[in-house]
Design a protein around this motif. Structure first.
Motif, PDB file in Angstrom:
ATOM      1  N   GLN A 193       4.322  -0.951   3.329  1.00  0.00           N
ATOM      2  CA  GLN A 193       4.049   0.406   2.748  1.00  0.00           C
ATOM      3  C   GLN A 193       5.298   0.928   2.056  1.00  0.00           C
ATOM      4  OE1 GLN A 193       2.703   2.259   6.434  1.00  0.00           O
ATOM      5  NE2 GLN A 193       1.060   3.012   5.049  1.00  0.00           N
TER       6      GLN A 193
ATOM      7  N   ARG B 122      -7.172   6.285  -7.853  1.00  0.00           N
ATOM      8  CA  ARG B 122      -6.566   5.159  -7.017  1.00  0.00           C
ATOM      9  C   ARG B 122      -6.756   3.752  -7.817  1.00  0.00           C
ATOM     10  NH1 ARG B 122     -10.085   6.267  -1.759  1.00  0.00           N
ATOM     11  NH2 ARG B 122     -11.622   5.963  -3.377  1.00  0.00           N
TER      12      ARG B 122
ATOM     13  N   LEU C  93      -2.068  -1.305  -3.493  1.00  0.00           N
ATOM     14  CA  LEU C  93      -2.924  -0.193  -3.704  1.00  0.00           C
ATOM     15  C   LEU C  93      -2.086   1.241  -3.870  1.00  0.00           C
ATOM     16  CD1 LEU C  93      -5.952   0.827  -3.317  1.00  0.00           C
ATOM     17  CD2 LEU C  93      -5.411   0.969  -0.979  1.00  0.00           C
ATOM     18  N   THR C  94      -2.214   1.729  -5.124  1.00  0.00           N
ATOM     19  CA  THR C  94      -1.419   2.579  -5.617  1.00  0.00           C
ATOM     20  C   THR C  94      -2.133   3.790  -6.097  1.00  0.00           C
ATOM     21  OG1 THR C  94       0.424   3.113  -6.821  1.00  0.00           O
ATOM     22  CG2 THR C  94      -0.943   1.337  -7.678  1.00  0.00           C
TER      23      THR C  94
ATOM     24  N   GLY D 259      -6.966   1.711   2.263  1.00  0.00           N
ATOM     25  CA  GLY D 259      -5.896   0.982   2.387  1.00  0.00           C
ATOM     26  C   GLY D 259      -6.542  -0.157   3.688  1.00  0.00           C
TER      27      GLY D 259
ATOM     28  N   CYS E 258       0.893  -1.202  -0.079  1.00  0.00           N
ATOM     29  CA  CYS E 258      -0.028   0.036  -0.059  1.00  0.00           C
ATOM     30  C   CYS E 258       0.832   1.214   0.022  1.00  0.00           C
ATOM     31  CB  CYS E 258      -0.792  -0.050   1.173  1.00  0.00           C
ATOM     32  SG  CYS E 258      -1.972   1.264   1.296  1.00  0.00           S
TER      33      CYS E 258
ATOM     34  N   LEU F 218      -5.808  -0.614  -7.650  1.00  0.00           N
ATOM     35  CA  LEU F 218      -5.463  -1.763  -7.059  1.00  0.00           C
ATOM     36  C   LEU F 218      -4.786  -2.605  -8.216  1.00  0.00           C
ATOM     37  CD1 LEU F 218      -6.660  -3.550  -4.109  1.00  0.00           C
ATOM     38  CD2 LEU F 218      -6.400  -5.035  -6.173  1.00  0.00           C
TER      39      LEU F 218
ATOM     40  N   TRP G 133      -3.062   4.407   3.057  1.00  0.00           N
ATOM     41  CA  TRP G 133      -3.461   3.586   3.991  1.00  0.00           C
ATOM     42  C   TRP G 133      -4.454   3.808   4.983  1.00  0.00           C
ATOM     43  CZ3 TRP G 133      -3.668  -1.057   5.923  1.00  0.00           C
ATOM     44  CH2 TRP G 133      -3.761  -1.178   7.277  1.00  0.00           C
TER      45      TRP G 133
END
Length: 189
Positions: free
Chosen positions: A31, A160, A50-51, A11, A2, A162, A7
């Protein structure tokens, strides 16, 4: 994996959902920044990331998630939207810089700058001022009256994503419904 900035909110929600609904899964959170997340995914150190800036390689799928709302908040209810001497600029990347410059082409430049919304929020709470922040991290401060959303200010959106390792996620029968739920409801702002 993440990105640090994701987060708090999505996240944590994703991690807790998997933990609660799939107790058979072993969970580890790493992270990092975009480069680290990309490397970890390619090396198999993490199975999903997750970015904010996805890069897909072979055997990876990018899932587009709902955008995150970024609004202008201040510690003062009456704050000028432009020309606030205590404005804190938060850099959310290239797209944001362009949209922000278009919206505030005639405003001055922020004297204090951050590349992290969480650091900017902490500074804002401790030192005062105004800043564009993701709505979900400001909720407790707005509820308590410490922060005020400036309703007349332009708002921005941040993408965002995934990214999943297909060789792993194809063995998770629940994964596609998790993605569908995230894409449908997004994250409560």
């Amino acid at each position: 994996g993440c990105q640090h900035e994701l987060w708090q909110g999505l996240g944590k929600e994703l991690f807790y959902t998997i933990d609660e609904e799939h107790p058979e899964m072993a969970l580890t959170l790493h992270q990092g920044n975009d480069v680290e997340l990309e490397e970890w995914l390619a090396e198999g150190m993490v199975d999903i990331v997750l970015t904010l800036a996805p890069i897909s390689k072979r055997n990876q799928t990018i899932y587009i998630l709902p955008e995150e709302e970024i609004a202008l908040y201040s510690d003062r209810a009456e704050t000028p939207i432009k020309e606030d001497p205590s404005y804190i600029y938060v850099d959310y990347g290239e797209d944001y810089r362009r949209f922000h410059a278009e919206a505030y082409f005639d405003a001055g430049v922020g004297r204090v700058n951050f590349a992290s919304a969480t650091c900017a929020l902490e500074y804002l709470i401790e030192r005062g001022g105004s800043a564009y922040l993701p709505r979900h991290i400001t909720k407790p401060y707005v509820s308590s009256g410490c922060l005020h959303k400036l309703a007349d200010a332009p708002e921005f959106l941040r993408s965002r994503y995934l990214v999943g390792n297909d060789l792993v996620t194809e063995n998770w029968p629940w994964f596609q419904s998790l993605i569908a739920n995230l894409q449908q409801k997004g994250h409560p702002q």
